[in-house]
Design a protein around this motif. Structure first.
Motif, PDB file in Angstrom:
ATOM      1  N   VAL A 203       0.864  -1.183   0.000  1.00 17.12           N
ATOM      2  CA  VAL A 203       0.000   0.000   0.000  1.00 17.12           C
ATOM      3  C   VAL A 203       0.898   1.229   0.000  1.00 17.12           C
ATOM      4  O   VAL A 203       2.046   1.186   0.449  1.00 17.12           O
ATOM      5  N   SER A 204       0.372   2.328  -0.519  1.00 16.80           N
ATOM      6  CA  SER A 204       1.174   3.553  -0.582  1.00 16.80           C
ATOM      7  C   SER A 204       0.433   4.706   0.070  1.00 16.80           C
ATOM      8  O   SER A 204      -0.802   4.690   0.224  1.00 16.80           O
ATOM      9  N   ALA A 205       1.199   5.711   0.447  1.00 15.50           N
ATOM     10  CA  ALA A 205       0.628   6.910   1.067  1.00 15.50           C
ATOM     11  C   ALA A 205       1.561   8.078   0.833  1.00 15.50           C
ATOM     12  O   ALA A 205       2.772   7.901   0.650  1.00 15.50           O
ATOM     13  N   THR A 206       0.991   9.265   0.826  1.00 20.97           N
ATOM     14  CA  THR A 206       1.771  10.499   0.742  1.00 20.97           C
ATOM     15  C   THR A 206       1.665  11.219   2.075  1.00 20.97           C
ATOM     16  O   THR A 206       0.572  11.372   2.630  1.00 20.97           O
ATOM     17  N   LEU A 207       2.815  11.621   2.606  1.00 21.48           N
ATOM     18  CA  LEU A 207       2.870  12.294   3.899  1.00 21.48           C
ATOM     19  C   LEU A 207       3.193  13.768   3.689  1.00 21.48           C
ATOM     20  O   LEU A 207       4.113  14.115   2.934  1.00 21.48           O
ATOM     21  N   TYR A 208       2.426  14.636   4.353  1.00 20.86           N
ATOM     22  CA  TYR A 208       2.590  16.082   4.229  1.00 20.86           C
ATOM     23  C   TYR A 208       3.053  16.659   5.566  1.00 20.86           C
ATOM     24  O   TYR A 208       2.459  16.372   6.613  1.00 20.86           O
ATOM     25  N   GLN A 214       6.374  19.049  11.744  1.00 17.82           N
ATOM     26  CA  GLN A 214       5.216  18.252  12.134  1.00 17.82           C
ATOM     27  C   GLN A 214       4.590  17.567  10.924  1.00 17.82           C
ATOM     28  O   GLN A 214       4.445  18.179   9.862  1.00 17.82           O
ATOM     29  N   LEU A 215       4.211  16.307  11.076  1.00 18.01           N
ATOM     30  CA  LEU A 215       3.387  15.631  10.080  1.00 18.01           C
ATOM     31  C   LEU A 215       1.966  16.163  10.237  1.00 18.01           C
ATOM     32  O   LEU A 215       1.404  16.123  11.333  1.00 18.01           O
ATOM     33  N   ILE A 216       1.380  16.675   9.147  1.00 14.54           N
ATOM     34  CA  ILE A 216       0.061  17.299   9.265  1.00 14.54           C
ATOM     35  C   ILE A 216      -1.034  16.532   8.527  1.00 14.54           C
ATOM     36  O   ILE A 216      -2.219  16.741   8.783  1.00 14.54           O
ATOM     37  N   SER A 217      -0.645  15.625   7.612  1.00 12.87           N
ATOM     38  CA  SER A 217      -1.670  14.825   6.947  1.00 12.87           C
ATOM     39  C   SER A 217      -1.054  13.603   6.281  1.00 12.87           C
ATOM     40  O   SER A 217       0.093  13.628   5.821  1.00 12.87           O
ATOM     41  N   PHE A 218      -1.846  12.548   6.242  1.00  9.61           N
ATOM     42  CA  PHE A 218      -1.498  11.265   5.625  1.00  9.61           C
ATOM     43  C   PHE A 218      -2.599  10.975   4.617  1.00  9.61           C
ATOM     44  O   PHE A 218      -3.783  10.985   4.972  1.00  9.61           O
ATOM     45  N   VAL A 219      -2.239  10.714   3.357  1.00 15.12           N
ATOM     46  CA  VAL A 219      -3.243  10.510   2.307  1.00 15.12           C
ATOM     47  C   VAL A 219      -2.924   9.224   1.549  1.00 15.12           C
ATOM     48  O   VAL A 219      -1.783   9.010   1.121  1.00 15.12           O
TER      49      VAL A 219
END
Length: 285
Positions: A203-208, A214-219
């Motif tokens: 599975v993949s995800a983009t981290l912002y 700070q990590l602010i979002s995981f998509v």
């Protein structure tokens, strides 16, 4: 006398039925506790190692900055973690929010996630256990702990819960991002992409991230929307987080949301307050 005996018999039967209902209503909790104890016993004997700068040197720059901000360098590597959460959830946009209490145990060596949830819907207690082990996931939710209303499992559930496991690693246990099952792909100074492979499920995800680190979002585009566990729709899933605070010596987010990003509109289905995070616990509490 006979009438009295009948009344006593009925009373005893009623009490027995109540006791049996109570016993069976606790089945999901007993399963949760049993599997958590098994994981605690397994990880308790693993060697404790210290996470060093050299362990994060291969990671994209924003991920390194995040781990330094959280404060994982110089502390024990994470083998397992326990989380306590409260907040609210709803299954679709037309329903009211239901208060929830969550207790979770996760184990990294043999990826396991045990998510036990209690909520109240329209005055009826609802108990649920979302379990993931051996790359297989199940989601069982029961009214009053007795009547199944959601019973999800299968390939889509396995893949979707693998995304959730990786999401937990990113948000709740950042020290685990050095794991060899993660393949990192740098994007820019505030963004990184990752592919997580657990027992053949990729599975993949983009981290912002923000400028502070700070990590602010995981998509991710690899989860499935399944309100009943019977139908599955692949929908973008995101988990914006905020309100970073010091928890047991680590700077971690204490508020997060679960959002299904449907093409027509976003649907926020969960609002969680992270109350406690404990790394490498040795006892069940």
């Amino acid at each position: 006398m006979r009438s009295m005996n009948i009344k006593w018999t009925i009373t005893i039967l009623v009490v027995l039925v109540i006791l049996l209902c109570f016993y069976y209503s606790q089945h999901l909790y007993r399963q949760f506790k049993s599997e958590a104890l098994e994981g605690l016993e397994r990880t308790r004997i693993l060697e404790n190692e210290i996470l060093k700068e050299t362990d994060i040197a291969h990671l994209p720059e924003p991920v390194q900055k995040y781990l330094r901000y959280v404060g994982v360098v110089g502390k024990e590597k994470v083998k397992s973690f326990k989380v306590i959460i409260d907040g609210s959830m709803k299954t679709d946009g037309k329903r009211d929010w239901a208060k929830v209490d969550v207790r979770q145990y996760s184990f990294i060596d043999k990826i396991t996630r045990l998510f036990f949830i209690k909520m109240n819907m329209s005055g009826i207690p609802v108990i649920g256990l979302h379990s993931y082990t051996d790359a297989k996931a199940t989601m069982l939710i029961k009214l009053a702990g007795l009547i199944p209303v959601v019973d999800g499992k299968g390939e889509e559930m396995n893949q979707g819960e693998t995304v959730t496991v990786f999401n937990d690693m990113c948000l709740l246990a950042p020290a685990t991002l050095i794991d060899e099952r993660i393949e990192w792909k740098p994007i820019d100074s505030l963004t990184a992409k990752a592919v997580f492979n657990n027992e053949g499920i990729k599975v993949s995800a983009t981290l912002y991230f923000n400028e502070e680190g700070q990590l602010i979002s995981f998509v991710s585009d690899d989860r499935f929307y399944s309100p009943t566990g019977k139908t599955y729709e692949k929908v973008r899933w995101s988990t914006p987080v905020s309100n970073y605070k010091n928890i047991n010596g680590y700077n971690l987010p204490t508020y997060g949301e679960g959002v299904w990003n449907f093409p027509e509109e976003d649907f926020t289905y969960a609002k969680f307050n992270i109350k406690e995070i404990q790394y490498n616990p040795t006892t069940f509490q």
